[in-house]
Enzyme design. Structure first.
Site, PDB file in Angstrom:
ATOM      1  N   CYS A 139      -0.768  -3.260 -18.697  1.00 20.19           N
ATOM      2  CA  CYS A 139      -1.452  -2.496 -17.645  1.00 20.19           C
ATOM      3  C   CYS A 139      -0.812  -2.711 -16.279  1.00 20.19           C
ATOM      4  O   CYS A 139      -1.317  -2.210 -15.279  1.00 20.19           O
ATOM      5  CB  CYS A 139      -2.937  -2.836 -17.593  1.00 20.19           C
ATOM      6  SG  CYS A 139      -3.289  -4.534 -17.129  1.00 20.19           S
TER       7      CYS A 139
ATOM      8  N   GLU B 194      -1.548 -12.840 -17.156  1.00 23.21           N
ATOM      9  CA  GLU B 194      -0.880 -12.662 -15.868  1.00 23.21           C
ATOM     10  C   GLU B 194      -0.151 -13.913 -15.402  1.00 23.21           C
ATOM     11  O   GLU B 194       0.576 -13.867 -14.405  1.00 23.21           O
ATOM     12  CB  GLU B 194      -1.910 -12.275 -14.804  1.00 23.21           C
ATOM     13  CG  GLU B 194      -2.657 -11.002 -15.118  1.00 23.21           C
ATOM     14  CD  GLU B 194      -3.831 -10.788 -14.193  1.00 23.21           C
ATOM     15  OE1 GLU B 194      -3.673 -10.060 -13.197  1.00 23.21           O
ATOM     16  OE2 GLU B 194      -4.902 -11.361 -14.467  1.00 23.21           O
TER      17      GLU B 194
ATOM     18  N   HIS C 293       0.827  -1.214   0.000  1.00 22.45           N
ATOM     19  CA  HIS C 293       0.000   0.000   0.000  1.00 22.45           C
ATOM     20  C   HIS C 293       0.858   1.259   0.000  1.00 22.45           C
ATOM     21  O   HIS C 293       0.518   2.264  -0.622  1.00 22.45           O
ATOM     22  CB  HIS C 293      -0.945  -0.010   1.204  1.00 22.45           C
ATOM     23  CG  HIS C 293      -2.203  -0.777   0.967  1.00 22.45           C
ATOM     24  ND1 HIS C 293      -3.029  -1.192   1.977  1.00 22.45           N
ATOM     25  CD2 HIS C 293      -2.781  -1.211  -0.188  1.00 22.45           C
ATOM     26  CE1 HIS C 293      -4.070  -1.828   1.457  1.00 22.45           C
ATOM     27  NE2 HIS C 293      -3.934  -1.858   0.152  1.00 22.45           N
TER      28      HIS C 293
ATOM     29  N   ASN D 183       2.674  -7.197 -13.018  1.00 22.70           N
ATOM     30  CA  ASN D 183       2.916  -7.476 -11.601  1.00 22.70           C
ATOM     31  C   ASN D 183       2.754  -8.960 -11.307  1.00 22.70           C
ATOM     32  O   ASN D 183       3.637  -9.618 -10.748  1.00 22.70           O
ATOM     33  CB  ASN D 183       1.948  -6.675 -10.721  1.00 22.70           C
ATOM     34  CG  ASN D 183       2.083  -5.182 -10.909  1.00 22.70           C
ATOM     35  OD1 ASN D 183       2.992  -4.706 -11.570  1.00 22.70           O
ATOM     36  ND2 ASN D 183       1.168  -4.432 -10.342  1.00 22.70           N
ATOM     37  N   ASP D 184       1.601  -9.506 -11.684  1.00 17.89           N
ATOM     38  CA  ASP D 184       1.363 -10.927 -11.439  1.00 17.89           C
ATOM     39  C   ASP D 184       2.193 -11.803 -12.365  1.00 17.89           C
ATOM     40  O   ASP D 184       2.649 -12.879 -11.962  1.00 17.89           O
ATOM     41  CB  ASP D 184      -0.124 -11.254 -11.602  1.00 17.89           C
ATOM     42  CG  ASP D 184      -0.881 -11.133 -10.287  1.00 17.89           C
ATOM     43  OD1 ASP D 184      -0.326 -11.533  -9.249  1.00 17.89           O
ATOM     44  OD2 ASP D 184      -2.022 -10.639 -10.289  1.00 17.89           O
TER      45      ASP D 184
ATOM     46  N   ARG E  91     -11.700  -4.121 -16.081  1.00 20.11           N
ATOM     47  CA  ARG E  91     -11.446  -5.495 -15.632  1.00 20.11           C
ATOM     48  C   ARG E  91     -12.594  -5.929 -14.729  1.00 20.11           C
ATOM     49  O   ARG E  91     -12.918  -5.238 -13.762  1.00 20.11           O
ATOM     50  CB  ARG E  91     -10.126  -5.555 -14.855  1.00 20.11           C
ATOM     51  CG  ARG E  91      -9.773  -6.961 -14.349  1.00 20.11           C
ATOM     52  CD  ARG E  91      -8.480  -6.934 -13.563  1.00 20.11           C
ATOM     53  NE  ARG E  91      -8.626  -6.236 -12.282  1.00 20.11           N
ATOM     54  CZ  ARG E  91      -7.606  -5.890 -11.498  1.00 20.11           C
ATOM     55  NH1 ARG E  91      -6.369  -6.149 -11.866  1.00 20.11           N
ATOM     56  NH2 ARG E  91      -7.821  -5.273 -10.349  1.00 20.11           N
TER      57      ARG E  91
END
Length: 552
Positions: free
Chosen positions: A481, A410, A183, A433-434, A321
């Site tokens: 993205c 992903e 975060h 990211n994933d 999404r």
């Protein structure tokens, strides 16, 4: 001594260190002098005050901060935590001690779950500290105010503090712990704060030390030389000039268009994204409608929110999404029980198939909102791993009135089967990211493996190249993205690998636009090849930078 970490964005800052104060001491374990009812009333009042303050800060900060702090406020209102706290008070504990013990136990549970839930342990710690401070009548833990601009160094920073940093005073943020998608990192990126996370070596820094925070190079320069200071100042001035340049569509030097889109978490962020130069939306996360709900929102409720977004981006592309949730982001109406390894469990499209009525309602709401707007709506499914899943989603989306239906890439299987998946889909969007997490088998939310969390790794780039090649062969768009698109140099590499659009935090758009304009299509392809030829992430980054420096 220089300290390595994970840079957030591409900014650079110079300043003197101020350390975040240490947390409040652990409350003494002593019998309460009050009745259990009185102690419970004290705790309830403190919990309510903290939840209200977190929400106030979220509303004040807006954007991603509002979502993050709303999620954190829910920790102060969790019924399971309240039940545990009450039991400890009934056993004779003070409210302060009961809060400490209940939240510590909850923290341990989150850490044991790993992944997304483990990263929330910092949020739980912060709520605990704030409640205890409220009970003691002391100021809540927070950012120091030395009376001059400074570089804030902290073990980790609570979302409530990151969201409300005074950017006139905090020149940069350095955290010893945390990860690139914590975060803290998310909010730093959203607010365009120069930041480096997972900088373990920063623990030796002391108040007053002069440092250069070089996010672009993942480096914290301590005790800099005059030459290093001069170079940093020149780079900072050059970046400021880029950020003030006129807003133009994203493109390479030869005019090849590369639309620059925004990653958004709510329609409220639309105005700021457009002001930053976003040409549309490349990732609209719909989770904000679901995360604090006991039941799934109705079609009408969803249609209203989607309509706000589409109206804001009138005439522009908007990629939505569908709900990306499951075992690692538990929702009451999607909870199918505990999973030992939630990152590999029932999540994304798998969870939605298990509860198809939720997916049908969401697609119906999106189609209805689209019918009343003039935006170019595209809808994609998260965590698609097989051709069959792509076929399932596309068929259902088209059946329910969605004109353009695609998938997120992903996981490695989707990248390796991209040619076949694109035959079943209208487009693909790569979530770096994933994809990095699953390719490197390293949890993207854990600072302990942050060194592996680099999309510059040639294995990740090779998978992206597979998707790019499939897109070119099929004539279908391939977007990026994930946060990789926000790295100005890597953005050029991604275009060289076949990406046709880039989506990122709005704060990154100006830097990426300027970087693309330095290279033509052939040079972007050469940059990509240089990175692919390397053996590791650091070597790939260095190879691309060397090539780029050679054509300045």
């Amino acid at each position: 001594m220089n300290v390595s970490g994970t840079g957030i964005g591409s900014g650079i800052a110079i300043g003197r260190v101020v350390r975040m104060p240490e947390p409040l001491p652990e409350p003494v374990d002593r019998p309460s002098a009050l009745s259990p009812a009185a102690e419970k009333a004290r705790a309830a009042e403190a919990l309510a005050a903290v939840a209200a303050e977190l929400r106030r800060r979220g509303e004040q900060a807006g954007g991603a901060a509002a979502e993050v702090l709303e999620a954190q406020a829910m920790f102060a209102e969790d019924p399971m935590l309240e039940s545990d706290l009450d039991a400890r008070v009934d056993a004779g504990k003070t409210a302060e001690r009961a809060v400490h013990e209940a939240y510590a136990a909850y923290r341990a549970q989150l850490l044991a779950l790993g992944g997304y839930m483990a990263e929330r342990a910092t949020d739980v710690d912060d709520v605990s500290q704030r409640v205890i401070a409220e009970l003691l009548g002391q100021p809540a833990p927070g950012v120091p105010d030395p009376g001059h601009p400074f570089v804030l160094v902290a073990r980790d920073l609570a979302p409530a503090d990151t969201a409300t940093l005074d950017l006139e005073q905090v020149l940069a943020l350095v955290t010893i712990g945390g990860g690139p998608t914590s975060h803290t990192a998310i909010l730093a990126r959203d607010k365009a704060i120069v930041a480096i996370v997972a900088a373990d070596g920063a623990s030796v820094l002391r108040d007053g030390d002069e440092v250069i925070v070089d996010a672009e190079n993942d480096l914290l320069v301590t005790d800099p030389t005059p030459e290093e200071l001069e170079d940093a100042e020149a780079r900072r001035a050059a970046r400021a000039a880029r950020l003030s340049a006129p807003l133009t569509p994203g493109a390479l030097a030869d005019g090849t268009p590369v639309p620059l889109l925004a990653n958004l978490g709510s329609a409220d962020a639309a105005v700021a994204a457009l002001a930053a130069g976003a040409e549309g939306v490349g990732l609209f996360r719909t989770e904000f409608l679901f995360l604090d709900a006991a039941t799934a929102p109705t079609v009408a409720e969803q249609q209203l929110e989607y309509g706000r977004l589409l109206q804001a981006f009138d005439g522009k592309k908007v990629v939505v999404r569908v709900l990306d949730a499951g075992a690692d982001k538990p929702l009451a109406f999607l909870d199918d029980g505990h999973e030992d390894n939630p990152a590999l469990g029932l999540r994304g499209i798998r969870a939605l198939r298990a509860h198809e009525e939720i997916l049908r309602d969401q697609l119906s709401a999106l189609a209805a909102a689209d019918a009343e707007a003039n935006a170019d709506l595209w809808v994609m499914a998260p965590m698609v791993a097989t051709v069959e899943e792509a076929e399932y989603f596309s068929a259902l989306a088209h059946e329910l009135g969605i004109r353009v239906a695609g998938v997120m890439v992903e996981v490695p299987s989707a990248a390796l089967l991209a040619d076949r998946i694109l035959r079943a889909s209208d487009f693909a969007s790569i979530g770096t990211n994933d994809l990095t997490q699953y390719t490197l088998a390293a949890d993207r939310l854990l600072g302990t493996v942050a060194a592996l969390q680099s999309p510059w790794n040639p294995a990740v780039l090779r998978l992206i190249a597979e998707v790019g090649a499939a897109g070119r062969a099929s004539g279908k768009p391939v977007g990026i993205c994930g946060e990789a698109a926000a790295d100005p140099l890597l953005a050029v590499v991604l275009v060289g690998l076949g990406a046709t659009t880039l989506s990122m935090s709005p704060a990154a758009i100006a830097d990426v636009r300027a970087s693309l304009l330095r290279f033509d299509s052939a040079q972007a392809a050469a940059l990509a090849e240089a990175a692919l030829s390397a053996d590791g992430a650091a070597e790939a980054h260095a190879a691309a930078r060397a090539y780029a420096d050679g054509i300045r």
